[in-house]
Each structure stands twice: as C-alpha cells, then as structure tokens.
Write a protein that holds these residues in place. Structure first.
Motif, mmCIF file in Angstrom:
data_model
loop_
_atom_site.group_PDB
_atom_site.id
_atom_site.type_symbol
_atom_site.label_atom_id
_atom_site.label_comp_id
_atom_site.label_asym_id
_atom_site.label_seq_id
_atom_site.Cartn_x
_atom_site.Cartn_y
_atom_site.Cartn_z
ATOM 1 N N GLN A 47 0.832 -1.200 0.000
ATOM 2 C CA GLN A 47 0.000 0.000 0.000
ATOM 3 C C GLN A 47 0.871 1.256 0.000
ATOM 4 O O GLN A 47 0.547 2.241 -0.678
ATOM 5 C CB GLN A 47 -0.927 -0.002 1.214
ATOM 6 C CG GLN A 47 -1.975 1.106 1.173
ATOM 7 C CD GLN A 47 -3.015 0.947 2.261
ATOM 8 O OE1 GLN A 47 -3.082 -0.080 2.929
ATOM 9 N NE2 GLN A 47 -3.839 1.952 2.460
ATOM 10 N N LEU A 48 1.979 1.202 0.731
ATOM 11 C CA LEU A 48 2.903 2.338 0.760
ATOM 12 C C LEU A 48 3.506 2.576 -0.611
ATOM 13 O O LEU A 48 3.598 3.725 -1.071
ATOM 14 C CB LEU A 48 4.007 2.080 1.784
ATOM 15 C CG LEU A 48 5.160 3.097 1.845
ATOM 16 C CD1 LEU A 48 4.628 4.498 2.134
ATOM 17 C CD2 LEU A 48 6.171 2.683 2.905
ATOM 18 N N ALA A 50 2.252 1.883 -3.473
ATOM 19 C CA ALA A 50 1.225 2.420 -4.363
ATOM 20 C C ALA A 50 0.915 3.885 -4.061
ATOM 21 O O ALA A 50 0.458 4.626 -4.936
ATOM 22 C CB ALA A 50 -0.054 1.594 -4.251
ATOM 23 N N SER A 51 1.189 4.316 -2.826
ATOM 24 C CA SER A 51 0.826 5.674 -2.410
ATOM 25 C C SER A 51 1.938 6.699 -2.622
ATOM 26 O O SER A 51 1.678 7.904 -2.547
ATOM 27 C CB SER A 51 0.427 5.676 -0.923
ATOM 28 O OG SER A 51 -0.666 4.815 -0.694
ATOM 29 N N GLY A 53 4.304 9.383 -4.035
ATOM 30 C CA GLY A 53 4.140 10.348 -5.106
ATOM 31 C C GLY A 53 5.472 10.906 -5.561
ATOM 32 O O GLY A 53 6.508 10.728 -4.912
ATOM 33 N N ASP A 56 8.538 12.392 -3.271
ATOM 34 C CA ASP A 56 8.492 11.940 -1.875
ATOM 35 C C ASP A 56 9.840 11.348 -1.465
ATOM 36 O O ASP A 56 10.710 11.091 -2.306
ATOM 37 C CB ASP A 56 7.397 10.887 -1.689
ATOM 38 C CG ASP A 56 6.003 11.488 -1.710
ATOM 39 O OD1 ASP A 56 5.881 12.714 -1.535
ATOM 40 O OD2 ASP A 56 5.030 10.726 -1.890
ATOM 41 N N GLU A 150 -10.705 0.424 3.520
ATOM 42 C CA GLU A 150 -9.257 0.285 3.337
ATOM 43 C C GLU A 150 -8.945 -0.728 2.249
ATOM 44 O O GLU A 150 -8.054 -0.511 1.425
ATOM 45 C CB GLU A 150 -8.609 -0.148 4.650
ATOM 46 C CG GLU A 150 -8.579 0.917 5.721
ATOM 47 C CD GLU A 150 -8.058 0.380 7.045
ATOM 48 O OE1 GLU A 150 -7.542 1.190 7.834
ATOM 49 O OE2 GLU A 150 -8.162 -0.828 7.304
ATOM 50 N N LYS A 153 -9.763 0.772 -1.190
ATOM 51 C CA LYS A 153 -8.775 1.788 -1.558
ATOM 52 C C LYS A 153 -7.465 1.133 -1.984
ATOM 53 O O LYS A 153 -6.832 1.555 -2.959
ATOM 54 C CB LYS A 153 -8.516 2.743 -0.389
ATOM 55 C CG LYS A 153 -7.512 3.850 -0.718
ATOM 56 C CD LYS A 153 -7.296 4.767 0.474
ATOM 57 C CE LYS A 153 -6.396 5.945 0.116
ATOM 58 N NZ LYS A 153 -5.074 5.517 -0.373
ATOM 59 N N THR A 154 -7.054 0.082 -1.260
ATOM 60 C CA THR A 154 -5.823 -0.623 -1.597
ATOM 61 C C THR A 154 -5.921 -1.248 -2.982
ATOM 62 O O THR A 154 -4.983 -1.167 -3.785
ATOM 63 C CB THR A 154 -5.529 -1.721 -0.554
ATOM 64 O OG1 THR A 154 -5.314 -1.100 0.713
ATOM 65 C CG2 THR A 154 -4.289 -2.518 -0.945
ATOM 66 N N ASP A 157 -5.753 1.600 -5.621
ATOM 67 C CA ASP A 157 -4.410 2.179 -5.685
ATOM 68 C C ASP A 157 -3.422 1.215 -6.354
ATOM 69 O O ASP A 157 -2.609 1.631 -7.184
ATOM 70 C CB ASP A 157 -3.907 2.518 -4.280
ATOM 71 C CG ASP A 157 -4.594 3.735 -3.691
ATOM 72 O OD1 ASP A 157 -5.220 4.483 -4.470
ATOM 73 O OD2 ASP A 157 -4.509 3.953 -2.470
ATOM 74 N N ASN A 161 -1.453 1.676 -10.015
ATOM 75 C CA ASN A 161 -0.001 1.745 -9.996
ATOM 76 C C ASN A 161 0.660 0.540 -10.657
ATOM 77 O O ASN A 161 1.846 0.294 -10.468
ATOM 78 C CB ASN A 161 0.506 1.894 -8.562
ATOM 79 C CG ASN A 161 0.367 3.319 -8.053
ATOM 80 O OD1 ASN A 161 1.217 4.168 -8.279
ATOM 81 N ND2 ASN A 161 -0.743 3.584 -7.367
#
Length: 209
Positions: A47-48, A50-51, A53, A56, A150, A153-154, A157, A161
């Motif tokens: 999940q990290l 995929a998040s 940006g 970062d 959650e 959303k996962t 995402d 990605n």
C-alpha cells in the motif's frame, strides 16, 4: 512532497525504537510498521509503494528489513527512479541523493547487495521460529482484517499503480478475482489490461427497436 518511514517489525529486530526515533527526527510524517504476522504478504508495504508520489522520500531501517529478496530490491529502486523518490536506508548508510552518508563507498554498496539474501533469510527464519514458539503456548491470534474501505482503496491504488491482478488478489483477502473487478467497476477505474479494457458495465437486456 513528504517523508515516510517503513519498518518490518521482525521479532528479532531490537533497533525498532531507535529507528523510529531517527525517522521522526528526520521529519517523517508517518512511520509505517508492518506486523510480523504479515511477513509473507506485506500489505502495508504494498500500500505504501502504491501511495508514493513524485518527489516523496522513503526511509527504511535497512534494505534487508524492507524487501524479501534482491528482486524486490531491484523493483524498489526502479520504482523510486520512475517516481523520482529519494530513498534512504539508515543502517546501510545509503542515500540516493548522496547527502546523508557522503562517506559510503561503492564497495560498501556492493557488499550490501551481496549480504542481503543471507540477512533476509536469517530475519525470516528467526521471526518464523519465534512465532511457532508463541503458538505452542497460546492459540494463534487471528489477523486483523482491513476494513472494507481500506481494502477497496488498496485495490484501486494497486491497480492504478500497475500491480497485477494476482498481486492485488493476494493482498485483498477475497476468495475470487471477480470481487476485484467488482471493486474496480464500483469506483469507475479504467481497465487498461487483462481481458477487457475500459470500465466494466453490466450487460443490458435486449432492447426493443
């Protein structure tokens, strides 16, 4: 642009508190802690990834703590290159921007690559052994499931990605892949790979002319 840390909470990892404090002092807005019971799937890590940006910064305690093999490390480096994400490993003393650890040599980086498979194997073996001992004393603890929001959303995402449906299915906890497509369709995700392309819609009844 944001700084975020990641630590896999291996049972034998005794530098957890010190590494968390290092990350906070460095300015990480969040320190993601992966539970030992999730070693195989690493849902928090996925999940990290995929998040993240563009621009970062990702801080890990050690590469052998964050990835499961050299293939995973190569994928991480490639993802950070594509997304222009600065990558920092505290104990490996590596900073892809070359500012935090200027004394790190190419020989030390190569040594890290060579030692990673053995370090990962030791970490996984130790964690697995301790978990087995714990289970002989008390019943296994049921993993805490992700909430519905959650999980959805996962899924969205990860698909956006570039993760494969098999990877998404493994993390989702669903019994069938059709549930993955249902979630993607629910959020109007444009399907750009697989058997179909474009948003899925239900087949309509025969229309009268």
């Amino acid at each position: 642009m944001a700084k975020v840390g990641y630590i896999f909470k291996a049972n034998s990892y005794d530098a957890l508190d010190a590494d968390k404090e290092w990350m906070r002092q460095y300015g990480c807005v969040q320190v993601v802690e992966e539970e030992c019971a999730h070693e195989a799937l690493r849902p928090q890590w996925k999940q990290l990834m995929a998040s993240l940006g563009r621009g970062d910064e990702l801080v890990v305690a050690k590469f052998s703590n964050a990835v499961r093999d050299l293939r995973g490390l190569a994928a991480l480096v490639e993802l950070c290159r594509i997304k222009v994400v600065r990558l920092v490993s505290i104990h490996d003393k590596i900073d892809t921007l070359g500012e935090l650890f200027p004394d790190t040599t190419a020989a030390q980086v190569l040594e890290m690559f060579g030692a990673l498979p053995e370090e990962v194997a030791v970490l996984r073996k130790s964690s697995s052994h301790i978990m087995q001992l714990q289970q002989t004393i008390k019943p296994p603890v049921t993993k805490k499931a992700m909430s519905r929001a959650e999980r959805e959303k996962t899924i969205v995402d990860m698909y956006n990605n570039g993760y494969s449906i098999d990877d998404i299915w493994e993390v989702s906890g669903f019994n069938s892949k059709s549930s993955i497509w249902r979630v993607l369709n629910k959020y109007g995700v444009y399907l750009n790979r697989g058997r179909t392309s474009g948003p899925r819609v239900k087949k309509q009844q025969d229309e009268t002319k």
